[in-house]
Design a protein around this motif. Structure first.
Motif, mmCIF file in Angstrom:
data_model
loop_
_atom_site.group_PDB
_atom_site.id
_atom_site.type_symbol
_atom_site.label_atom_id
_atom_site.label_comp_id
_atom_site.label_asym_id
_atom_site.label_seq_id
_atom_site.Cartn_x
_atom_site.Cartn_y
_atom_site.Cartn_z
ATOM 1 N N LYS A 234 -6.349 1.882 -48.876
ATOM 2 C CA LYS A 234 -7.917 3.013 -48.662
ATOM 3 C C LYS A 234 -9.272 2.748 -49.682
ATOM 4 O O LYS A 234 -8.912 0.917 -49.645
ATOM 5 C CB LYS A 234 -8.049 3.547 -51.084
ATOM 6 C CG LYS A 234 -9.472 4.454 -51.056
ATOM 7 C CD LYS A 234 -9.703 4.951 -52.465
ATOM 8 C CE LYS A 234 -10.712 5.298 -52.501
ATOM 9 N NZ LYS A 234 -11.412 5.507 -53.794
ATOM 10 N N ILE A 235 -9.727 2.107 -48.007
ATOM 11 C CA ILE A 235 -10.707 1.574 -47.913
ATOM 12 C C ILE A 235 -12.695 2.169 -48.930
ATOM 13 O O ILE A 235 -12.151 3.099 -48.982
ATOM 14 C CB ILE A 235 -11.406 1.942 -46.783
ATOM 15 C CG1 ILE A 235 -10.581 1.453 -45.194
ATOM 16 C CG2 ILE A 235 -12.607 0.875 -46.374
ATOM 17 C CD1 ILE A 235 -9.686 -0.219 -45.664
ATOM 18 N N GLU A 236 -12.395 1.135 -49.336
ATOM 19 C CA GLU A 236 -13.658 1.247 -50.293
ATOM 20 C C GLU A 236 -15.025 1.530 -49.529
ATOM 21 O O GLU A 236 -14.756 0.723 -48.443
ATOM 22 C CB GLU A 236 -14.042 0.291 -51.340
ATOM 23 C CG GLU A 236 -12.717 -0.086 -52.346
ATOM 24 C CD GLU A 236 -12.929 1.381 -53.104
ATOM 25 O OE1 GLU A 236 -14.626 2.648 -53.386
ATOM 26 O OE2 GLU A 236 -12.166 2.072 -53.844
ATOM 27 N N ASN A 237 -15.471 3.100 -49.583
ATOM 28 C CA ASN A 237 -16.506 2.822 -48.036
ATOM 29 C C ASN A 237 -17.922 3.639 -49.130
ATOM 30 O O ASN A 237 -17.447 4.035 -49.735
ATOM 31 C CB ASN A 237 -16.006 3.395 -46.872
ATOM 32 C CG ASN A 237 -15.749 5.063 -47.406
ATOM 33 O OD1 ASN A 237 -16.900 5.385 -47.298
ATOM 34 N ND2 ASN A 237 -14.068 4.749 -47.671
ATOM 35 N N ILE A 238 -18.970 3.237 -48.776
ATOM 36 C CA ILE A 238 -20.374 4.496 -48.813
ATOM 37 C C ILE A 238 -20.631 4.848 -47.370
ATOM 38 O O ILE A 238 -21.523 6.389 -47.716
ATOM 39 C CB ILE A 238 -21.459 2.922 -48.818
ATOM 40 C CG1 ILE A 238 -21.844 2.498 -47.833
ATOM 41 C CG2 ILE A 238 -21.288 2.301 -49.938
ATOM 42 C CD1 ILE A 238 -22.987 1.432 -47.218
ATOM 43 N N GLY A 239 -19.230 5.744 -47.544
ATOM 44 C CA GLY A 239 -19.929 6.660 -45.835
ATOM 45 C C GLY A 239 -19.534 6.340 -44.323
ATOM 46 O O GLY A 239 -18.921 5.396 -44.152
ATOM 47 N N GLU A 240 -19.515 7.326 -43.889
ATOM 48 C CA GLU A 240 -19.854 7.265 -42.635
ATOM 49 C C GLU A 240 -19.887 6.843 -41.527
ATOM 50 O O GLU A 240 -21.346 7.234 -42.207
ATOM 51 C CB GLU A 240 -18.728 8.730 -41.677
ATOM 52 C CG GLU A 240 -17.501 9.355 -42.238
ATOM 53 C CD GLU A 240 -17.096 11.108 -42.025
ATOM 54 O OE1 GLU A 240 -18.234 11.395 -41.410
ATOM 55 O OE2 GLU A 240 -16.111 11.372 -42.690
ATOM 56 N N ALA A 241 -20.334 5.745 -40.568
ATOM 57 C CA ALA A 241 -20.942 5.868 -39.919
ATOM 58 C C ALA A 241 -21.849 6.583 -39.370
ATOM 59 O O ALA A 241 -23.065 6.574 -38.590
ATOM 60 C CB ALA A 241 -20.974 4.331 -39.007
ATOM 61 N N TRP A 242 -21.312 7.670 -39.427
ATOM 62 C CA TRP A 242 -22.279 8.564 -38.965
ATOM 63 C C TRP A 242 -23.616 9.385 -39.389
ATOM 64 O O TRP A 242 -24.631 9.177 -39.605
ATOM 65 C CB TRP A 242 -21.317 10.065 -38.425
ATOM 66 C CG TRP A 242 -22.436 10.815 -38.325
ATOM 67 C CD1 TRP A 242 -22.886 12.373 -39.294
ATOM 68 C CD2 TRP A 242 -22.834 11.955 -36.624
ATOM 69 N NE1 TRP A 242 -23.552 13.336 -38.579
ATOM 70 C CE2 TRP A 242 -23.529 12.761 -37.737
ATOM 71 C CE3 TRP A 242 -22.838 11.302 -35.947
ATOM 72 C CZ2 TRP A 242 -24.344 13.454 -36.376
ATOM 73 C CZ3 TRP A 242 -23.904 11.900 -35.349
ATOM 74 C CH2 TRP A 242 -24.131 13.157 -35.330
ATOM 75 N N ASN A 243 -23.050 9.352 -40.447
ATOM 76 C CA ASN A 243 -24.516 9.897 -41.871
ATOM 77 C C ASN A 243 -25.170 8.517 -41.467
ATOM 78 O O ASN A 243 -27.259 8.725 -41.565
ATOM 79 C CB ASN A 243 -23.940 9.797 -42.966
ATOM 80 C CG ASN A 243 -22.278 10.957 -43.066
ATOM 81 O OD1 ASN A 243 -23.259 12.075 -42.504
ATOM 82 N ND2 ASN A 243 -22.297 10.815 -44.128
ATOM 83 N N HIS A 244 -24.747 7.343 -42.028
ATOM 84 C CA HIS A 244 -25.847 5.923 -42.194
ATOM 85 C C HIS A 244 -26.777 6.014 -40.266
ATOM 86 O O HIS A 244 -28.007 5.631 -40.554
ATOM 87 C CB HIS A 244 -25.194 4.893 -41.665
ATOM 88 C CG HIS A 244 -24.346 4.378 -43.522
ATOM 89 N ND1 HIS A 244 -25.458 4.092 -44.155
ATOM 90 C CD2 HIS A 244 -23.579 5.552 -43.863
ATOM 91 C CE1 HIS A 244 -24.395 4.585 -45.661
ATOM 92 N NE2 HIS A 244 -23.325 4.586 -45.520
ATOM 93 N N HIS A 396 -15.385 8.173 -32.758
ATOM 94 C CA HIS A 396 -16.815 8.289 -32.366
ATOM 95 C C HIS A 396 -17.503 7.779 -34.245
ATOM 96 O O HIS A 396 -16.880 7.120 -34.559
ATOM 97 C CB HIS A 396 -17.344 9.617 -32.653
ATOM 98 C CG HIS A 396 -15.790 10.840 -33.100
ATOM 99 N ND1 HIS A 396 -16.941 11.345 -34.877
ATOM 100 C CD2 HIS A 396 -15.251 11.137 -33.444
ATOM 101 C CE1 HIS A 396 -15.744 11.739 -34.838
ATOM 102 N NE2 HIS A 396 -14.775 12.119 -34.465
ATOM 103 N N LEU A 397 -18.779 7.943 -33.929
ATOM 104 C CA LEU A 397 -18.988 7.922 -35.391
ATOM 105 C C LEU A 397 -18.334 8.025 -36.922
ATOM 106 O O LEU A 397 -19.199 7.371 -38.401
ATOM 107 C CB LEU A 397 -20.337 7.306 -35.924
ATOM 108 C CG LEU A 397 -21.610 6.446 -34.464
ATOM 109 C CD1 LEU A 397 -23.204 7.489 -34.914
ATOM 110 C CD2 LEU A 397 -21.385 5.159 -35.345
ATOM 111 N N GLY A 398 -17.719 9.761 -36.511
ATOM 112 C CA GLY A 398 -17.112 9.631 -38.234
ATOM 113 C C GLY A 398 -15.790 9.524 -37.920
ATOM 114 O O GLY A 398 -15.500 9.431 -39.092
#
Ligand code: ADP
Ligand SMILES: O=P(O)(O)O[C@H]1O[C@H](CO)[C@@H](O[C@H]2O[C@H](CO)[C@@H](O)[C@H](O)[C@H]2O)[C@H](O)[C@H]1O
Length: 539
Positions: A234-244, A396-398
């Motif tokens: 599981k990748i600890e993440n702050i969301g998809e690059a799309w939202n950023h 894609h960014l998602g």
């Protein structure tokens, strides 16, 4: 209530009764599937449906969960296969409402037939089976459980939960650290997601993809292995690059408004240029924000590293790089022309439903039919010296997760949802993935412009102009970093003119694909790829 062993016997006898299973598939499972997110054919009329294969899985306490594949034949003349694990639990066992398929009452035994993924004891048993790698088999079939790098130390089971964002698949989190994706719609082959995640993790040593933790596969015969699920880190993440990215673009427009920056004066970077952030004028960099450029470069670097890893195996036919050839060209053109013709029909059917700019651009698309078709038909492999490799295929960014320290992880290697399993595995230029990323940046610009919640003061014309300038600058920075990283490791993508040729081809291809995706899934967004196509023709 019947004693436990009688209940189990009854469940086993019931489930193994051919007429029960047929009725269960036709009357119960189909209704249940209609309530799930993952059943893709909700609008299609089913002609016949049956349990195609089943394999019992004995849990502690002799409870049996059946791994079943469902074959659905549709009136429209195609067939799909789905996967579910079903078990029987007592009436008083509390399970998520979503999991209850049917309340069984047979031979004096009552219970709930459930999708066992929602039953914690089963999730635990499944996890342990992956750790143990013990296969299950009967006369015709074998279920293989594989343990990979991320679970090499066999961490004991602690907890698990079904994650909320199930779409085409269902995902389980284990021990707060592992991510198990259960494929619901099955292909008659290994899933590219599993093949690529495993390869990148175990062989390619690409660190910015989730490490492979294991898998479950159904071996039907010597020639057919079907992927049922994949375990990964599981990748600890702050969301998809799309939202950023969307937020970064909003920031750009807001800074233009706040500083009254004349849009005509903003630097105009040519299309398909390779530009480093330092080569952008300082006032433009201030509008874009330096940290945005750093992030774009980091994403480009990670995408290039993924391709370098996919380029690294020169031996195995499944992965080795190969040149362009006539067979590929025929395949590519046939596929694109088939898709393009279907898109023209789809746009034609929907054009009256579109309004304003979307309708205007859709008309332009239709008017350019011959021109677009000819661009695709003009593909000429003789001028290409670069190689083809296995690629992500739907980048894609998602599909990129951002971490707290501004790094990026690439996920979901299943390939383009519309393609057949064979097509998804065809080796292609890695620049197709790059085109996917560029399209995504273009998408993000217009998603911000067309989002009615954004109340910009700038006119739509000004937003378009500023947006295109932003896109070209970001694309140039991305390309520059991608190409530099790729070349530093001799990734064979060709020289500048070949790179641009392939990029242009796949940008148009991707935008045509997107028109169909949007018209079918969110028609309000079709304006975005239509704008993309218009822009590609104006370039
Ligand atoms: N390895 C992972 N670590 C953390 N989150 C993940 C991981 N893989 C997927 N996700 C999350 O699950 C979502 C859906 O995953 P994805 O692989 O795209 O499945 P699907 O094909 O069903 O859309 C992603 O957007 C992401 O938020
Ligand atoms: O992520 P999936 O494999 O399901 O991909 C499909 O859905 C995507 C949308 O979620 C779609 O992507 C398109 O929209 C994105 C923004 O939402 C954008 O970043 C992409 O560039 C654009 O193609 C994708 O095409 C489709 O296959």
């Amino acid at each position: 209530m019947a004693p436990a062993n009688q209940k189990i016997k009854t469940w086993d006898e019931t489930f193994n009764d051919e007429s029960f299973r047929q009725g269960f598939a036709e009357r119960i499972l189909l209704n249940y599937m209609m309530t799930t997110r993952w059943y893709a054919a909700k609008t299609q009329k089913v002609k016949t449906i049956k349990i195609e294969q089943q394999m019992p899985f004995e849990m502690e306490g002799d409870e049996t969960v059946y791994f079943i594949t469902i074959e659905a034949n549709f009136e429209a003349g195609f067939t799909e296969y789905y996967f579910i694990m079903v078990g029987l639990v007592d009436e008083d066992v509390e399970v998520d409402k979503k999991a209850v398929i049917y309340n069984l009452s047979a031979n004096g035994v009552k219970g709930q037939v459930i999708d066992s993924l929602y039953y914690e004891p089963f999730r635990k048993a499944l996890y342990n089976q992956i750790l143990s790698q013990k296969p299950l088999s009967d006369d015709n079939n074998k279920l293989l459980f594989d343990r990979g790098r991320a679970l090499r130390s066999s961490p004991p089971y602690e907890n698990s939960r079904v994650l909320g964002f199930d779409q085409s698949n269902t995902s389980i989190e284990y021990n707060g650290q592992y991510f198990f994706k259960v494929y619901r719609r099955l292909f008659s082959d290994a899933n590219p997601d599993l093949e690529l995640t495993k390869f990148l993790s175990e062989e390619g040593h690409f660190n910015n993809s989730p490490r492979y933790g294991g898998s479950v596969s159904w071996v039907k015969n010597d020639f057919q292995t079907i992927s049922l699920g994949i375990m990964q880190e599981k990748i600890e993440n702050i969301g998809e690059a799309w939202n950023h990215t969307v937020d970064m673009i909003k920031g750009y427009f807001e800074r233009i408004e706040a500083t009254d920056a004349p849009i005509d004066d903003i630097q105009d970077v040519p299309s398909f240029a390779f530009v480093s952030p330092e080569e952008l004028k300082s006032d433009f960099r201030l509008l874009i924000a330096d940290d945005v450029l750093t992030k774009v470069e980091k994403m480009a670097q990670r995408v290039a590293e993924m391709h370098i890893a996919l380029f690294s195996n020169r031996v195995e036919t499944q992965f080795n790089p190969i040149p362009f050839n006539g067979d590929y060209t025929v395949w590519l053109k046939n596929r694109i022309i088939y898709q393009l013709n279907a898109r023209f029909i789809l746009v034609d059917e929907n054009i009256e439903k579109l309004t304003g700019l979307a309708q205007e651009y859709a008309q332009l698309f239709v008017n350019h039919r011959a021109d677009i078709t000819n661009r695709f038909l003009a593909f000429e492999e003789n001028r290409l010296n670069s190689c083809r490799i296995r690629i992500h295929g739907d980048l894609h960014l998602g599909q990129i997760l951002m971490t707290e320290d501004d790094d990026f992880y690439i996920i979901d290697y299943e390939g383009e949802p519309e393609s057949t399993i064979r097509d998804r595995k065809v080796k292609q230029t890695p620049l197709k993935d790059v085109a996917g990323m560029l399209r995504s940046f273009h998408y993000a610009v217009y998603a911000v412009i067309f989002d009615k919640n954004n109340k910009f003061q700038l006119s739509q014309e000004a937003l378009f102009e500023a947006g295109e300038k932003y896109y070209r600058a970001i694309a140039a920075v991305f390309l520059n970093k991608y190409v530099t990283t790729a070349m530093s490791e001799n990734l064979d993508i060709g020289y500048e003119s070949e790179i641009k040729y392939l990029l242009k081809y796949h940008l148009l291809e991707k935008a045509v694909y997107e028109i169909g995706y949007e018209l079918k899934s969110r028609p309000d967004w079709v304006i975005i790829p239509l704008t993309g196509i218009k822009q590609i023709f104006e370039d």
